[in-house]
Design an enzyme around this catalytic site. Structure first.
Site, PDB file in Angstrom:
ATOM      1  N   TYR A 280       0.849  -1.202   0.000  1.00 46.32           N
ATOM      2  CA  TYR A 280       0.000   0.000   0.000  1.00 46.32           C
ATOM      3  C   TYR A 280       0.885   1.252   0.000  1.00 46.32           C
ATOM      4  O   TYR A 280       0.663   2.176  -0.783  1.00 46.32           O
ATOM      5  CB  TYR A 280      -0.962  -0.006   1.199  1.00 46.32           C
ATOM      6  CG  TYR A 280      -1.837   1.232   1.235  1.00 46.32           C
ATOM      7  CD1 TYR A 280      -2.835   1.433   0.282  1.00 46.32           C
ATOM      8  CD2 TYR A 280      -1.663   2.225   2.209  1.00 46.32           C
ATOM      9  CE1 TYR A 280      -3.630   2.582   0.284  1.00 46.32           C
ATOM     10  CE2 TYR A 280      -2.451   3.373   2.228  1.00 46.32           C
ATOM     11  CZ  TYR A 280      -3.433   3.541   1.256  1.00 46.32           C
ATOM     12  OH  TYR A 280      -4.217   4.685   1.264  1.00 46.32           O
TER      13      TYR A 280
ATOM     14  N   PHE B 266     -12.509   2.598   4.382  1.00 46.64           N
ATOM     15  CA  PHE B 266     -11.136   2.214   4.049  1.00 46.64           C
ATOM     16  C   PHE B 266     -10.666   0.974   4.831  1.00 46.64           C
ATOM     17  O   PHE B 266     -10.149   0.009   4.246  1.00 46.64           O
ATOM     18  CB  PHE B 266     -10.207   3.409   4.333  1.00 46.64           C
ATOM     19  CG  PHE B 266      -8.750   3.146   4.122  1.00 46.64           C
ATOM     20  CD1 PHE B 266      -8.174   3.249   2.858  1.00 46.64           C
ATOM     21  CD2 PHE B 266      -7.917   2.802   5.183  1.00 46.64           C
ATOM     22  CE1 PHE B 266      -6.815   3.018   2.656  1.00 46.64           C
ATOM     23  CE2 PHE B 266      -6.563   2.571   4.993  1.00 46.64           C
ATOM     24  CZ  PHE B 266      -6.013   2.674   3.730  1.00 46.64           C
TER      25      PHE B 266
HETATM   26  P1  NDP Z   1     -13.568   4.149   0.877  1.00 50.89           P
HETATM   27  O1  NDP Z   1     -13.373   2.673   0.858  1.00 50.89           O
HETATM   28  O2  NDP Z   1     -14.638   4.713   1.741  1.00 50.89           O
HETATM   29  O3  NDP Z   1     -13.795   4.676  -0.620  1.00 50.89           O
HETATM   30  C1  NDP Z   1     -13.040   4.184  -1.692  1.00 50.89           C
HETATM   31  C2  NDP Z   1     -13.695   4.577  -2.997  1.00 50.89           C
HETATM   32  O4  NDP Z   1     -12.888   4.080  -4.077  1.00 50.89           O
HETATM   33  C3  NDP Z   1     -15.074   3.978  -3.159  1.00 50.89           C
HETATM   34  O5  NDP Z   1     -15.939   4.931  -3.731  1.00 50.89           O
HETATM   35  C4  NDP Z   1     -14.851   2.828  -4.122  1.00 50.89           C
HETATM   36  O6  NDP Z   1     -16.027   2.640  -4.906  1.00 50.89           O
HETATM   37  C5  NDP Z   1     -13.724   3.374  -4.985  1.00 50.89           C
HETATM   38  N1  NDP Z   1     -12.982   2.308  -5.641  1.00 50.89           N
HETATM   39  C6  NDP Z   1     -12.231   1.325  -5.069  1.00 50.89           C
HETATM   40  N2  NDP Z   1     -11.766   0.495  -6.007  1.00 50.89           N
HETATM   41  C7  NDP Z   1     -12.237   0.968  -7.203  1.00 50.89           C
HETATM   42  C8  NDP Z   1     -12.122   0.531  -8.551  1.00 50.89           C
HETATM   43  N3  NDP Z   1     -11.415  -0.571  -8.884  1.00 50.89           N
HETATM   44  N4  NDP Z   1     -12.734   1.240  -9.516  1.00 50.89           N
HETATM   45  C9  NDP Z   1     -13.438   2.348  -9.203  1.00 50.89           C
HETATM   46  N5  NDP Z   1     -13.598   2.809  -7.955  1.00 50.89           N
HETATM   47  C10 NDP Z   1     -13.000   2.110  -6.973  1.00 50.89           C
HETATM   48  O7  NDP Z   1     -12.143   4.760   1.275  1.00 50.89           O
HETATM   49  P2  NDP Z   1     -11.613   6.263   1.351  1.00 50.89           P
HETATM   50  O8  NDP Z   1     -12.669   7.231   1.016  1.00 50.89           O
HETATM   51  O9  NDP Z   1     -10.914   6.389   2.639  1.00 50.89           O
HETATM   52  O10 NDP Z   1     -10.509   6.225   0.214  1.00 50.89           O
HETATM   53  C11 NDP Z   1     -10.435   7.178  -0.839  1.00 50.89           C
HETATM   54  C12 NDP Z   1      -8.969   7.422  -1.180  1.00 50.89           C
HETATM   55  O11 NDP Z   1      -8.338   8.018  -0.055  1.00 50.89           O
HETATM   56  C13 NDP Z   1      -8.161   6.173  -1.501  1.00 50.89           C
HETATM   57  O12 NDP Z   1      -7.305   6.451  -2.582  1.00 50.89           O
HETATM   58  C14 NDP Z   1      -7.348   5.933  -0.230  1.00 50.89           C
HETATM   59  O13 NDP Z   1      -6.174   5.254  -0.465  1.00 50.89           O
HETATM   60  C15 NDP Z   1      -7.117   7.363   0.197  1.00 50.89           C
HETATM   61  N6  NDP Z   1      -6.753   7.571   1.600  1.00 50.89           N
HETATM   62  C16 NDP Z   1      -7.588   7.148   2.594  1.00 50.89           C
HETATM   63  C17 NDP Z   1      -7.239   7.374   3.918  1.00 50.89           C
HETATM   64  C18 NDP Z   1      -8.049   6.880   5.063  1.00 50.89           C
HETATM   65  O14 NDP Z   1      -7.512   6.807   6.187  1.00 50.89           O
HETATM   66  N7  NDP Z   1      -9.326   6.561   4.886  1.00 50.89           N
HETATM   67  C19 NDP Z   1      -6.024   8.112   4.252  1.00 50.89           C
HETATM   68  C20 NDP Z   1      -5.215   8.469   3.133  1.00 50.89           C
HETATM   69  C21 NDP Z   1      -5.602   8.244   1.853  1.00 50.89           C
HETATM   70  P3  NDP Z   1     -16.635   1.249  -5.379  1.00 50.89           P
HETATM   71  O15 NDP Z   1     -16.287   0.215  -4.362  1.00 50.89           O
HETATM   72  O16 NDP Z   1     -18.108   1.524  -5.497  1.00 50.89           O
HETATM   73  O17 NDP Z   1     -15.999   1.013  -6.710  1.00 50.89           O
HETATM   74  C1  8X3 Z   2      -4.481   5.588   4.645  1.00 53.46           C
HETATM   75  C2  8X3 Z   2      -3.727   6.084   5.822  1.00 53.46           C
HETATM   76  O1  8X3 Z   2      -1.996   5.459   7.554  1.00 53.46           O
HETATM   77  O2  8X3 Z   2      -3.808   3.870   7.143  1.00 53.46           O
HETATM   78  O3  8X3 Z   2      -3.835   5.920   3.462  1.00 53.46           O
HETATM   79  O4  8X3 Z   2      -2.043   4.128   5.564  1.00 53.46           O
HETATM   80  S1  8X3 Z   2      -2.862   4.815   6.531  1.00 53.46           S
END
Ligand code: NDP
Ligand code: 8X3
Length: 252
Positions: free
Chosen positions: A154, A191
């Site tokens: 990741y 997430f």
């Molecule tokens: P969620 O799981 O709540 O949302 C993830 C989103 O990505 C969903 O809408 C999902 O939609 C979509 N997604 C996943 N795989 C696919 C795919 N193959 N094609 C199209 N859409 C896809 O997580 P977050 O909102 O937390 O994550 C959003 C972003 O933020 C990510 O890139 C994550 O790495 C990043 N992030 C998150 C953090 C956290 O702590 N939550 C911290 C730092 C970064 P669906 O399943 O309907 O396709």
């Molecule tokens: C998501 C934040 O710290 O869980 O990107 O990797 S962490």
């Protein structure tokens, strides 16, 4: 900004959904995309009736190269005038040492977080270049700035997003297209449920005993970036919960 159009990947949940709501509240028309169609449709209905904006839904798996290029390429001309691209779709799958890693988890993360972001950007960046304007915001992570135990692949994918954000900015700036990145620490969304393959009890524990970030905090930052005047680009924002000074320390 009025009559602007934003394309948000991963808008069916979490950060992407919060960005869609924030941008809609500011009068931005949207193309919202993800795999879960019902969620997209209900979000589109909500935003259209609440804010009177235009919302187009695109059911898309960003890992499917042909589908991404074809669906975006076949959008009607007015919907190809994308002013803001939020590359948000992404996930973690699994948490454990590399030497015990599930290779299917690795493929999923690399295909979504790196290759998916590239496919969507490859389809939309030329449209921005042709119009000599646009903004791309990549949702990276603190995992793209630091490496923590058991986060190996990741972290590698988010380091790739960090590198791509820089490369895209260098390559697109000559054409008036801005590129920025937002790197959050722990945000409570779906997430961790996804990371732990649906184990909600384990996911809930990640956010116990401290004030994690909310998806709305990241949406505010994305809107700040998007609402700067033309001559200002925010290259990068690292946003952490106060209780998480670095990726691997959380004061609970
Ligand atoms: P969620 O799981 O709540 O949302 C993830 C989103 O990505 C969903 O809408 C999902 O939609 C979509 N997604 C996943 N795989 C696919 C795919 N193959 N094609 C199209 N859409 C896809 O997580 P977050 O909102 O937390 O994550 C959003 C972003 O933020 C990510 O890139 C994550 O790495 C990043 N992030 C998150 C953090 C956290 O702590 N939550 C911290 C730092 C970064 P669906 O399943 O309907 O396709
Ligand atoms: C998501 C934040 O710290 O869980 O990107 O990797 S962490």
């Amino acid at each position: 900004m009025p009559n602007s159009l934003a394309f948000i990947s991963g808008a069916s949940s979490g950060i992407g959904m919060a960005i869609a709501r924030k941008f809609a509240s500011e009068g931005i028309n949207l193309i919202i995309s993800a795999r879960r169609e019902e969620r997209l449709q209900s979000l589109a209905d909500e935003l259209k009736s609440k804010f009177g904006i235009a919302v187009h839904t695109l059911v898309l798996d960003v890992r499917n190269r042909e589908d991404v290029l074809q669906q975006i390429g076949q959008l009607p001309a007015t919907l190809q005038n994308i002013d803001i691209l939020i590359n948000n779709a992404g996930l973690a799958s699994g948490l454990g040492p590399m030497h015990e890693g599930d290779i299917d988890d690795w493929e999923k993360m690399i295909d979504t977080n790196v290759k998916g972001l590239l496919y969507v950007s490859r389809a939309i960046a030329p449209l921005m270049k042709a119009r000599e304007k646009g903004l791309i915001i990549n949702i990276g992570s603190i995992a793209g700035k630091e490496v923590y135990a058991n986060g190996n692949v990741y972290c590698a994918t988010k380091h790739a997003v960090d590198a791509l954000s820089k490369a895209m900015r260098i390559e697109l700036s000559a054409f008036g297209v801005k590129v920025g990145q937002i790197c959050p620490g722990a945000v409570e969304t779906e997430f961790s449920v996804v990371r732990f393959h649906g184990d909600k009890e384990r996911a809930d524990k990640v956010y116990e005993g401290f004030d994690n970030l909310l998806a709305e905090d990241i949406a505010e930052a994305a809107w700040f970036m998007a609402s700067r005047p033309g001559h200002v680009n925010i290259n990068d924002m690292v946003i952490m919960p106060t209780a998480q000074p670095i990726a691997s320390i959380i004061h609970r």
